[in-house]
Design a protein around this motif. Structure first.
Motif, short mmCIF file in Angstrom:
data_model
loop_
_atom_site.label_atom_id
_atom_site.label_comp_id
_atom_site.label_asym_id
_atom_site.label_seq_id
_atom_site.Cartn_x
_atom_site.Cartn_y
_atom_site.Cartn_z
N LEU A 47 -28.08 17.07 -55.25
CA LEU A 47 -28.93 16.15 -56.01
C LEU A 47 -28.85 14.75 -55.41
N ASP A 48 -29.81 13.92 -55.71
CA ASP A 48 -29.74 12.53 -55.26
C ASP A 48 -28.92 11.75 -56.28
N VAL A 49 -27.71 11.41 -55.88
CA VAL A 49 -26.78 10.78 -56.81
C VAL A 49 -26.57 9.31 -56.41
N GLY A 50 -26.85 8.41 -57.32
CA GLY A 50 -26.68 6.98 -57.02
C GLY A 50 -25.45 6.43 -57.73
N LEU A 51 -25.12 5.19 -57.39
CA LEU A 51 -23.92 4.56 -57.93
C LEU A 51 -24.24 3.16 -58.43
N LEU A 52 -23.70 2.82 -59.59
CA LEU A 52 -23.90 1.47 -60.13
C LEU A 52 -22.61 0.98 -60.77
N HIS A 53 -22.13 -0.17 -60.30
CA HIS A 53 -20.97 -0.77 -60.97
C HIS A 53 -21.07 -2.29 -60.92
N GLY A 54 -20.24 -2.94 -61.69
CA GLY A 54 -20.36 -4.37 -61.90
C GLY A 54 -20.05 -5.24 -60.68
N GLN A 55 -19.38 -4.66 -59.69
CA GLN A 55 -19.01 -5.47 -58.52
C GLN A 55 -20.09 -5.49 -57.46
N MET A 56 -21.14 -4.72 -57.65
CA MET A 56 -22.20 -4.73 -56.65
C MET A 56 -23.00 -6.01 -56.75
N PRO A 57 -23.48 -6.53 -55.59
CA PRO A 57 -24.31 -7.74 -55.63
C PRO A 57 -25.57 -7.48 -56.46
N GLY A 58 -26.04 -8.52 -57.08
CA GLY A 58 -27.18 -8.40 -57.99
C GLY A 58 -28.38 -7.69 -57.38
N LYS A 107 -27.79 -4.01 -57.16
CA LYS A 107 -27.88 -3.39 -58.47
C LYS A 107 -29.33 -3.17 -58.86
N ALA A 108 -30.12 -4.21 -58.64
CA ALA A 108 -31.52 -4.14 -59.02
C ALA A 108 -32.21 -3.03 -58.23
N GLU A 109 -31.82 -2.90 -56.95
CA GLU A 109 -32.45 -1.88 -56.12
C GLU A 109 -32.10 -0.48 -56.62
N VAL A 110 -30.81 -0.29 -56.94
CA VAL A 110 -30.38 1.01 -57.45
C VAL A 110 -31.14 1.35 -58.73
N MET A 111 -31.24 0.38 -59.61
CA MET A 111 -31.93 0.63 -60.87
C MET A 111 -33.39 0.99 -60.63
N GLU A 112 -33.98 0.30 -59.68
CA GLU A 112 -35.38 0.55 -59.38
C GLU A 112 -35.57 1.98 -58.87
N ARG A 113 -34.64 2.40 -57.98
CA ARG A 113 -34.75 3.75 -57.41
C ARG A 113 -34.47 4.81 -58.48
N PHE A 114 -33.61 4.46 -59.42
CA PHE A 114 -33.33 5.40 -60.51
C PHE A 114 -34.57 5.53 -61.41
N ARG A 115 -35.16 4.38 -61.66
CA ARG A 115 -36.34 4.35 -62.51
C ARG A 115 -37.47 5.19 -61.90
N SER A 116 -37.62 5.03 -60.57
CA SER A 116 -38.73 5.72 -59.89
C SER A 116 -38.43 7.20 -59.68
N GLY A 117 -37.17 7.57 -59.79
CA GLY A 117 -36.84 8.98 -59.61
C GLY A 117 -36.25 9.28 -58.24
N ALA A 118 -36.21 8.28 -57.37
CA ALA A 118 -35.61 8.50 -56.05
C ALA A 118 -34.13 8.83 -56.21
N ILE A 119 -33.51 8.21 -57.18
CA ILE A 119 -32.16 8.60 -57.58
C ILE A 119 -32.31 9.44 -58.84
N GLN A 120 -31.66 10.63 -58.83
CA GLN A 120 -31.83 11.53 -59.97
C GLN A 120 -30.69 11.42 -60.98
N VAL A 121 -29.50 11.19 -60.41
CA VAL A 121 -28.33 11.07 -61.28
C VAL A 121 -27.65 9.75 -60.96
#
Ligand code: ADP
Ligand code: MG
Length: 731
Positions: free
Chosen positions: A550-561, A564-578
């Protein structure tokens, strides 16, 4: 003539607070020291250290009645004590104890200190299992409650039938019995206590006098004695507190006047076109819920009024408080003022900033200096993480008025942060800010005696009566409705390998169906850095294991803003599935296609946090699942996870949480010290909270300076520090 004005004689709390416990004859200097370490320095401290429970001596079993194999409590006196060591050097202490009917031995191995504890003549409550050893009746390692300790045979027999058990801690070298002795002397020497409670209230609520209540709670004569006594003392605590809250409320109203915001369309738009708030509402992709509409009506009525708003906005996770907060700030902006939103952490501030920007994109505000007379609404972010240059830009924008809405952490409270005209302050609390911090953000907006309007939001609900205690100086609005069309979330606690496998299976099948999943990493308390590291490891482990392919992404508080925004965007679009994430997603993250959440080591999270996390799924009409992984561990964890399985109602969960955790976390620092609640329990004493609130309002409304209630006034002043008192009672 007022009913409360009758002068009361007797000792006042302030007087009791001035007598050091060491002045009691029974308290020897060494014990005074121990008491001090335990937090008891004055006679008042001592008298407000209440018994934790009572032992009814008449209900103990007779020693003679016990049969081998019985588990029982007996009340007995120590007759002989013998200590020895067996050949292997193991210590053995044996005490023979007896009541009027017979005797038995108590045996302890490897506890040589028992020899000193169990002096001859001491009275004990013993709980254990009767066995027989070489024809001798005994209990091995029973639980022993030392009721009366006798030093060197000088017996003081206590004739109490009901024995109070104090929360005395062996750590400080104090026994419950010693505390009882000190309390007895203190009560005798204090004599009559002043009773500032108006007679009318005492009658109405059928409350005992204060002296009688104090005596009965410490030295009850029959088992039913403590309860009415407790009622009286609980009422005292809650009533004092509510008096202070109501007085603070009224003083604020006297001290400040408000910006009278133009909230009605005709006023705010200068008679033409739609107001900023209206434009905001009309650009939302949904209609406001009835509850959001009602909340805004309350808020706008406050904002238009002559007194500064002081309101608490409560609502369950997902009820749409953010929209209400934004509309509140925009109501200030449309009159030419600014709005500020303060969040308790950087991560939350970041997220609110992104969220508010998205919600308000496309909105314009008047700007005569520009071509066309308008400019885009400007939303700024102020946290301690900002680079110096960016920070300077935001600070300048706030001072000049170029920034309309700012989201920030307590960095907003920094000295050099000034506002051109702060009109509305929203505080996203999570119970983390104190009264002082709220006050200091408001003070930033103060011009002369004009205060900005204040809206406090709780992230998860707290029970109404508890809110009355914690936020008793605020008006309250509850967003009691979720947006329509939400499908249910089914929550299951996966206790074993099989259930866990089913959880991962569900993640896969939902992803295949085009939906998304969250995996929440185990809670790491140490620091965000450690949490981040463990999230990285968890991400690697899962991607190579149960989630491989599966396409598994990672998000934590130490990532640069930006990342983080990019990961969220890819999650939102479905590029990241989990998305494997730490609790950074706890608040604000909003991806409607997310339908599964797996929380690892769920037993380490609190109820409110799990509820908040779970709120990230079930945000659309798609059915959703939440899996709590973990073995349960403690009894408390079993209760918490069970409650989450049972219900998704945040108010109900808040009640359970209060039940399980007690008041501590909700009350926090604020209620400690002399104004604290020592007996009152937020859950158990709901009725008394309401009664005390109503009584306090009635008294203050009729007698704002408490001039006709001198004894009450004195007591309130005693509890408040001087600054507070000066503020509350200045005319
Ligand atoms: P919370 O009260 O937990 O802060 P949010 O403000 O984050 O809730 O709102 C939860 C979700 O509901 C968001 O996706 C938001 O856009 C959406 N929402 C808010 N109000 C409505 C509404 N009236 N109708 C439909 N969706 C709404
Ligand atoms: Mg929110």
């Amino acid at each position: 003539m007022s009913e409360g004005g009758t002068p009361t004689s007797g000792r006042r709390l302030a007087q009791l607070a001035e007598i050091p416990v060491g002045q009691l004859e029974k308290v020897k200097p060494r014990k005074a020291q121990a008491l001090a370490e335990w937090g008891v320095t004055s006679v008042l401290d001592l008298l407000t250290t209440y018994p934790r429970r009572y032992i009814d001596r008449t209900r103990a079993a007779d020693v003679a009645d016990l049969a081998v194999g019985d588990e029982a409590v007996v009340f007995a006196e120590v007759r002989r004590v013998r200590a020895n060591r067996n050949p292997r050097g193991r210590s053995r202490v044996e005490a023979v104890v007896a009541d009027a009917t017979g005797d038995l031995s108590l045996v302890f191995f490897n506890q040589p200190w028992r020899e000193d504890q169990l002096t001859v003549g001491s009275q004990l409550l013993v709980w254990g299992k009767l066995t027989e050893y070489r024809g001798r009746r005994q209990m091995a390692h029973p639980v022993v409650d030392l009721v009366a300790r006798v030093e060197s045979g000088a017996a003081e027999s206590r004739m109490l039938q009901i024995i109070p058990v104090y929360p005395a801690s062996a750590k400080f070298g104090l026994t419950s019995w010693e505390i009882g002795t000190y309390v007895k002397e203190a009560l005798a020497r204090a004599g009559e206590l002043a009773d500032p409670l108006p007679v009318e209230l005492r009658r109405r609520f059928k409350l005992r006098g204060r002296t009688a209540a104090m005596v009965a709670i410490h030295r009850p004569e029959v088992p039913s004695d403590p309860w009415p006594a407790r009622d009286r003392l609980v009422f005292d605590e809650l009533f004092r507190l509510q008096l202070i809250l109501v007085l603070r409320r009224r003083a604020l109203e006297r001290a400040a006047s408000a910006i009278r915001h133009a909230v009605s369309p005709a006023e705010a738009s200068g008679g033409s076109g739609a107001t900023l708030v209206e434009r905001f509402v009309s650009t939302l992709p949904f209609a406001l819920t009835g509850a959001q509409g009602r909340s805004l009506e309350h808020i706008f009525a406050d904002m238009a009024g002559p007194l500064p708003m002081h309101r608490l906005l409560q609502g369950d996770v997902g009820s749409g408080k953010t929209v209400v907060a934004v509309a509140t700030m925009l109501a200030a902006v449309q009159g030419g003022h600014q709005g500020a939103l303060m969040a308790p952490t950087e991560v939350l501030a970041d997220q609110h900033h992104l969220g508010v920007r998205a919600l308000t994109s496309g909105l314009e505000v008047p700007d005569p200096g520009r071509l066309g007379g308008v400019r885009p609404l400007s939303v700024g972010l102020l946290t301690n993480k900002l680079a110096a240059k960016e920070r300077a830009r935001v600070v300048a924008g706030l001072a000049s008025g170029d920034i309309d809405v700012v989201i920030g952490t307590h960095a907003l409270l920094t000295e050099d942060v000034r506002f051109a005209s702060l009109g509305a302050v929203v505080i996203d609390e999570q119970h983390r800010f104190g009264v002082e911090q709220r006050a200091s953000l408001r003070a930033k907006g103060r011009v002369g005696s004009i205060d900005p309007d204040l809206l406090v939001m709780t992230a998860t609900p707290i029970p109404r009566t508890a809110a009355m205690v914690v936020f008793g100086d605020l008006d309250m609005t509850v967003v009691d409705e979720l947006p329509p069309g939400r499908a249910s979330i089914s929550t299951s606690w996966a206790r074993g390998a099989l259930e866990e496998a089913a959880a991962w299976e569900r993640v896969r099948s939902e992803v295949v169906a085009g939906h998304r999943a969250y995996v929440i990493c185990p809670l790491v308390e140490e620091s965000e850095r450690v949490a981040a590291r463990s999230a990285v490891e968890e991400h690697a482990r899962l991607s190579a294991g149960v989630l491989s392919g599966l396409d598994v992404g990672l998000l934590h508080g130490q990532m640069p803003g930006a990342q983080k925004a990019e990961v969220m965007e890819r999650f939102r679009s479905g590029a990241i599935q989990v998305l494997v994430a730490t609790t950074v997603i706890e608040v604000g993250v909003d991806v409607p296609e997310a339908t599964v959440m797996v929380v690892e080591d769920a037993e380490r999270f609190g109820i409110a946090q799990l509820h908040q996390l779970r709120g990230r799924v079930g945000r659309s009409s798609l059915s959703s699942w939440c899996f709590l992984l973990g073995e349960g561990g403690s009894e408390g964890a079993v209760q918490r996870l069970g409650a989450l399985e049972r219900t998704t109602d945040g108010f109900e969960l808040a009640e359970v949480d209060l039940e399980l955790r007690g008041e501590g976390t909700i009350l926090g620092e604020r209620q400690t010290g002399s104004s604290g609640l020592r007996l009152a329990k937020l859950r158990r004493d709901k009725e008394w909270i309401l009664a005390a609130r109503e009584a306090a309002e009635r008294i203050v409304d009729a007698d704002p300076g408490l001039a006709n209630h001198p004894a009450l006034l004195e007591e309130v002043r005693f509890i408040l520090d001087e600054e507070d008192a000066a503020f509350l009672f200045k005319s």
